[in-house]
Design a protein around this motif. Structure first.
Motif, PDB file in Angstrom:
ATOM      1  N   LEU A   1      -7.547   5.987   5.934  1.00 20.05           N
ATOM      2  CA  LEU A   1      -6.787   4.848   6.466  1.00 20.05           C
ATOM      3  C   LEU A   1      -5.400   4.783   5.841  1.00 20.05           C
ATOM      4  O   LEU A   1      -4.407   4.561   6.529  1.00 20.05           O
ATOM      5  N   VAL A   2      -5.342   5.013   4.508  1.00 19.80           N
ATOM      6  CA  VAL A   2      -4.041   4.964   3.831  1.00 19.80           C
ATOM      7  C   VAL A   2      -3.116   6.043   4.387  1.00 19.80           C
ATOM      8  O   VAL A   2      -1.932   5.803   4.655  1.00 19.80           O
ATOM      9  N   ILE A   3      -3.697   7.247   4.615  1.00 19.85           N
ATOM     10  CA  ILE A   3      -2.881   8.339   5.162  1.00 19.85           C
ATOM     11  C   ILE A   3      -2.402   7.992   6.566  1.00 19.85           C
ATOM     12  O   ILE A   3      -1.240   8.217   6.934  1.00 19.85           O
ATOM     13  N   ALA A   4      -3.289   7.391   7.361  1.00 22.74           N
ATOM     14  CA  ALA A   4      -2.904   7.013   8.724  1.00 22.74           C
ATOM     15  C   ALA A   4      -1.792   5.972   8.695  1.00 22.74           C
ATOM     16  O   ALA A   4      -0.828   6.054   9.470  1.00 22.74           O
ATOM     17  N   ILE A   5      -1.910   4.999   7.783  1.00 24.07           N
ATOM     18  CA  ILE A   5      -0.879   3.955   7.698  1.00 24.07           C
ATOM     19  C   ILE A   5       0.455   4.567   7.276  1.00 24.07           C
ATOM     20  O   ILE A   5       1.510   4.250   7.829  1.00 24.07           O
ATOM     21  N   LEU A   6       0.400   5.488   6.302  1.00 25.55           N
ATOM     22  CA  LEU A   6       1.637   6.149   5.879  1.00 25.55           C
ATOM     23  C   LEU A   6       2.238   6.916   7.041  1.00 25.55           C
ATOM     24  O   LEU A   6       3.456   6.908   7.254  1.00 25.55           O
TER      25      LEU A   6
END
Lengths: 96, 297
Positions: free
Chosen positions: A70-75
């Motif tokens: 999720l963090v990678i997707a948000i970034l």
């Protein structure tokens, strides 16, 4: 130039979507954990509170891999496009 | 026997503490309104930057999440003063019963999960839990929750990491280095990586949960607004502009994401803190070392 920016934006969105495929793993894992906890409570209703606490802990730990995705997707959605477009503009300026 | 009358001075101090509890939150809301740029529609944005301090290498931005967490500290401080005001051994008041129940619960939790050696950790664990819970609940008054900023949660995780390392170092530096080569020597790189993954995963877990909750809420609210303008847009006047479909579902999502998820993450953060610290500490070796010291003297 517009084509390059379009490709960057599209690929960022695609990458974010593909990163969230990792959500499958925690989903299956947490489902298993909750199923087993339900079985345990059904077998021993008096151990309900202990089983629930342990299950929530386990769910939270199993969720971690999904949250990395999720963090990678948000970034990729919010940060990467701007940076990549900036880099592209700078390289074009230096080339021309 | 039961005289419920409180003196007027007691009531005055009570009121003062309550007001001091509310003032920081109101101040945060005022700042948020003053600095909030005019926006068109719903958008997902990071914390606002209130002001920047010029620094030699890079200017230091003071963001909304930082300011909110400071204000929360002040507010929680006055909440504690309010709860412990007028405490007495002979005639306990209602709020004293509540506080004593809470403290007993925390003590029980800590001694159950960490063992007798770490009994004094209860205040630290309670502080982390309360700070995290109230930070996540700050969305309810419309403030940016400090826990959905990676920097704040990363700071807490770093604090926990320092504590873990401190307790691992209790048996001496050589013992600490040796603990990486267990159970077999060639696993050392993996052990080093997993050591540093601990604070990273703690910070990411807490921050990711709160942030994903707010992102999903905003997305659902925006989608419902679009849907209602599509379906009801043909209606004349006020009825056509009012997002009727936005009633209901966002509130349910907020109960789950803001209240349940926030409190659960606070509990899990405190729980993991306890587990990591107590499992990293080599208790058996420490006891043997103490015994050797006693016999040597």
């Amino acid at each position: 130039m517009e084509l390059a920016i379009g490709i960057i934006l599209g690929c960022c969105a695609l990458g974010a979507g593909m990163a969230m495929i990792a959500g499958i793993g925690p989903g299956i894992g947490e489902g298993n954990a909750v199923a087993k906890a339900c079985e345990a409570i059904g077998r021993q209703p008096e151990s309900r509170s202990a089983v629930t606490t342990t299950m929530l802990m386990g769910c939270a730990v199993a969720e971690t891999t999904g949250l990395y995705a999720l963090v990678i997707a948000i970034l990729l959605i919010f940060l990467a496009p701007g940076r990549l477009v900036n880099i592209l503009v700078e390289t074009m300026n230096t080339l021309s | 026997m039961k005289s419920k009358k409180k003196s007027s001075k007691f009531r005055l101090v009570d009121g003062f503490l309550l007001i001091m509890m509310i003032i920081p939150i109101a101040f945060g809301m005022t700042l948020h309104i003053l600095f909030n740029p005019p926006s068109n529609g719903i958008e997902i944005a990071g914390p606002l930057v209130y002001f920047t301090i010029p620094m030699p290498i890079q200017p230091l931005p003071i963001s909304e999440s930082q300011v909110n967490s400071w204000l929360l500290l002040i507010s929680v401080f006055f909440l504690c003063l309010y709860l412990t005001h007028g405490i007495s051994a002979k005639r306990p008041t209602k709020r004293q019963h509540i506080v004593e129940w809470g403290i007993e619960q925390i003590d029980k939790l800590v001694s159950d999960n960490m063992g007798e050696f770490f009994k004094d950790f209860a205040p630290f664990v309670a502080a982390i839990m309360i700070l995290s819970a109230f930070s996540s609940l700050m969305t309810l008054v419309g403030l940016y929750p400090p826990t959905s900023d990676l920097n704040i949660v990363g700071g807490w995780a770093l604090l926990v990491f320092i504590l873990i390392t401190y307790y691992k170092l209790k048996c001496g530096f050589v013992h600490y280095l040796k603990s990486f080569a267990e159970p077999v020597a060639f696993l050392t790189p993996l052990n080093v990586i997993s050591e540093f993954a601990t604070p990273v995963s703690m910070a990411f877990r807490h921050y990711g949960n709160i942030l994903s909750g707010s992102v999903i809420s905003v997305l659902v609210a925006a989608a419902l607004q679009g849907l209602s303008s599509m379906v009801l847009g043909k209606l004349p006047g006020f009825l056509g502009q009012f997002p009727l479909l936005q009633i209901g579902l966002p509130a349910v999502l907020s109960v789950y994401f803001d209240i349940f998820s926030g409190l659960l993450q606070a509990f899990i953060f405190a729980m993991l803190t306890m587990l990591y610290i107590s499992s990293g500490f080599p208790e058996e070796d420490y006891r043997q070392k103490l015994k050797r010291k006693v016999t040597a003297n």
